[in-house]
Design a protein around this motif. Structure first.
Motif, PDB file in Angstrom:
ATOM      1  N   GLN B 208       0.364  -0.911  -0.083  1.00 39.12           N
ATOM      2  CA  GLN B 208       0.252   0.329   0.146  1.00 39.12           C
ATOM      3  C   GLN B 208       0.743   1.204   0.135  1.00 39.12           C
ATOM      4  O   GLN B 208       0.638   2.252  -1.193  1.00 39.12           O
ATOM      5  CB  GLN B 208      -0.687  -0.426   1.427  1.00 39.12           C
ATOM      6  N   LYS B 209       1.565   1.341   0.616  1.00 37.71           N
ATOM      7  CA  LYS B 209       2.711   2.636   0.979  1.00 37.71           C
ATOM      8  C   LYS B 209       3.953   2.750  -0.312  1.00 37.71           C
ATOM      9  O   LYS B 209       3.664   4.272  -0.699  1.00 37.71           O
ATOM     10  CB  LYS B 209       3.485   2.022   2.129  1.00 37.71           C
ATOM     11  N   LEU B 210       4.007   0.945  -0.709  1.00 34.33           N
ATOM     12  CA  LEU B 210       4.693   1.634  -2.412  1.00 34.33           C
ATOM     13  C   LEU B 210       4.346   1.697  -3.205  1.00 34.33           C
ATOM     14  O   LEU B 210       4.505   2.371  -4.486  1.00 34.33           O
ATOM     15  CB  LEU B 210       6.136   0.842  -2.167  1.00 34.33           C
ATOM     16  N   GLY B 211       2.749   1.743  -3.499  1.00 30.84           N
ATOM     17  CA  GLY B 211       1.964   2.164  -4.348  1.00 30.84           C
ATOM     18  C   GLY B 211       2.266   1.292  -5.662  1.00 30.84           C
ATOM     19  O   GLY B 211       2.294   1.545  -6.552  1.00 30.84           O
ATOM     20  N   THR B 213       1.055  -2.143  -7.989  1.00 27.53           N
ATOM     21  CA  THR B 213       0.710  -2.378  -9.193  1.00 27.53           C
ATOM     22  C   THR B 213       0.332  -3.234  -9.757  1.00 27.53           C
ATOM     23  O   THR B 213       1.626  -4.124  -9.645  1.00 27.53           O
ATOM     24  CB  THR B 213       0.017  -1.569 -10.320  1.00 27.53           C
TER      25      THR B 213
END
Lengths: 166, 360
Positions: B208-211, B213
């Protein structure tokens, strides 16, 4: 998430004038375009996005009439928020401490456009060799130098080999 | 005593040029990771501003090979948004077919690489042989195994008649049982599980923090699939079923990719069986006025975003894109730390990196 749940906290946290436009893509997905008058507000927007569990997708930078425009592409639960800021002194506050997903994008504009993201936690180069000056996209440079940082006195392999002998 | 290990910039286990500086302890466990990038930076974004809008279709297809369909697809969407063009429904459907065929082939290639790196060569051969059916399909329909040249501005450059549809369905009929077998093998094979379960973990919080995908996010329990969150083309109607895992390890990411392939096949069958009638391209070549657009699609590796700014001339003022590896790359530092040195390249390939895309 509804778009109002994003717009409201952003509006509440902005300190300087701004322009906000709601748009749709060709398939009806909501997109926000936010133009900031003052670049200081970018951290206020980033804080809201972080609180909403969002992320920084990427940052586009371009130069027009000696002004650098930065477009932050942010995402909250599939809704895209494009935030435009501009800088005339080649600095802007880093949003990486608030949104770690912006780490690479800020490092990239630092070396490509020589815009310093103030407060960025990482000072290392991202793509370009340290021998290449910042703001390289504003000048002509041989591609091999751009890619590898090589010149007649210093080739990549020598440095790699030297490092590994220590 | 810690030991310094260098992998790259050029190395037999690396598909592309990257450079890892690793520190390991006496047990050969990684205690520090430094990643050095930039060896494939080609300045393509700057080049796009020197080409016209049609030429950029060709250029964007050559940013990378495995997701070569995704780049011109996203680029075309950006141009069409600025031009205010609505693409014919048949073209939308054909774009989905091309993209999902590429997704299946791309993910199978990554899985084959994984089985190669764990030295399970029977599984690698079976994976590549299964992929070969999709490659055959690409050759027959699009005339090329990698760059399909399917997309153009306001539509597509190919069409499917009844004969081609029948052929596609026949190939898929052969492909499906092989895929089912592969899913079973990757899920349960002891050799696969021993080398991949619990290896290269990325927690949901870090993801979540590092984004991150794509399958990397989905392997850590995060669904940010653009086809679901901001559906484009026909994906709203097709409702892709996303595979989610929560262990965040190499195995979870592999299983998410297999889930993506199964769903790609389901969608290809759905679309070609109900192909809308009509044109595959708008009759009139579009005028591209001054404007700006941001579009996103789900490439095989995850979210691909294109930003385009125009000024009414025949060339873009600025074009920028971000590929999934760009954000997934930073997550490698979390994944690799604390793992064995011998697993570093395995973990690297579990994000299905594309350095050519990332560095542009």
């Amino acid at each position: 998430m509804k778009i109002k749940e994003i717009i409201q906290p952003i509006q509440e946290n902005l300190q300087y004038p701004y322009k906000l436009k709601e748009d749709n893509d060709n398939y009806g997905n909501k997109i926000l375009w936010l133009k900031l008058d003052n670049k200081k507000d970018i951290t206020n927007v980033a804080r809201v996005i972080a609180n909403l569990g969002g992320r920084c997708v990427t940052i586009t930078v371009y130069k027009a009439n000696d002004i650098h425009f930065l477009i932050y592409h942010l995402d909250v639960d599939g809704i895209l928020i494009n935030v435009e800021a501009h800088t005339t002194d080649n600095t802007i506050d880093s949003i990486t401490p608030l949104l770690p997903s912006a780490n690479w994008a800020e490092r990239e504009f630092r070396e490509m456009y020589a815009i310093e993201p103030i407060g960025h936690p990482c000072n290392e180069r991202l793509f370009l060799d340290e021998s290449i000056t910042k703001g390289v996209l504003n000048q002509y440079i041989p591609l091999s130098k751009m890619m590898l940082g090589i010149n007649e006195n210093d080739i990549l392999w020598e440095r790699v080999e030297k490092e590994n002998k220590i | 005593m810690s030991k310094k290990i260098a992998i790259g910039p050029f190395h037999p286990e690396l598909e592309e040029s990257i450079y890892f500086k690793i520190q390991a302890n006496n047990d050969k466990v990684v205690t520090n990771v430094e990643l050095i990038n930039g060896f494939i930076h080609r300045g393509i974004e700057a080049l796009t501003t020197q080409k016209n809008f049609m030429q950029n279709l060709i250029l964007t297809e050559r940013v990378c090979s495995l997701c070569s369909n995704s780049h011109p697809f996203a680029y075309a969407l950006a141009v069409e948004k600025i031009a205010g063009v609505k693409v014919p429904p048949r073209a939308e459907a054909l774009r989905v077919v091309a993209e999902e065929v590429k997704r299946a082939a791309s993910n199978l290639f990554n899985l084959a690489m994984m089985s190669h790196l764990i030295h399970h060569h029977d599984l690698m051969r079976e994976t590549m042989q299964t992929r070969e059916l999709i490659q055959d399909l690409k050759e027959i329909i699009w005339g090329n195994r990698m760059d399909m040249s399917a997309n153009t501005l306001t539509g597509v450059k190919y069409d499917l008649d009844d004969e081609k549809i029948e052929l596609m369905l026949k190939i898929i009929e052969k492909f499906e049982p092989k895929l089912k077998l592969l899913i079973e093998q990757y899920e349960n094979d002891e050799m696969v599980k021993n080398r991949t379960v619990g290896v290269g973990i990325l927690s949901k919080e870090d993801a979540q923090k590092l984004g991150v995908t794509g399958p990397v996010a989905r392997g850590s329990g995060i669904n940010n699939d653009v086809r679901v969150k901001a559906p484009y083309a026909l994906y709203k109607e097709l409702k892709p079923k996303v595979t989610l895992r929560d262990t965040g390890d190499v195995h979870a990411r592999a299983m998410c990719r297999l889930g993506d392939i199964a769903e790609a096949v389901r969608m290809i069958k759905d679309v070609v069986s109900n192909l809308p009638k009509g044109a595959v391209i708008c009759e009139k070549r579009p005028h591209i006025p001054a404007g700006e657009a941001t579009v996103r699609i789900e490439a095989p590796r995850g979210e691909l975003i294109y930003y385009l700014k125009t000024d009414g001339t025949q060339k873009p003022v600025r074009m920028h894109w971000k590929v999934p590896t760009y954000t997934n790359w930073e997550a490698l530092k979390v994944m690799i730390l604390g793992n064995k040195v011998s697993d570093v390249t395995l973990i690297l390939y579990s994000i299905d990196p594309c350095i050519s895309c990332t560095e542009r």
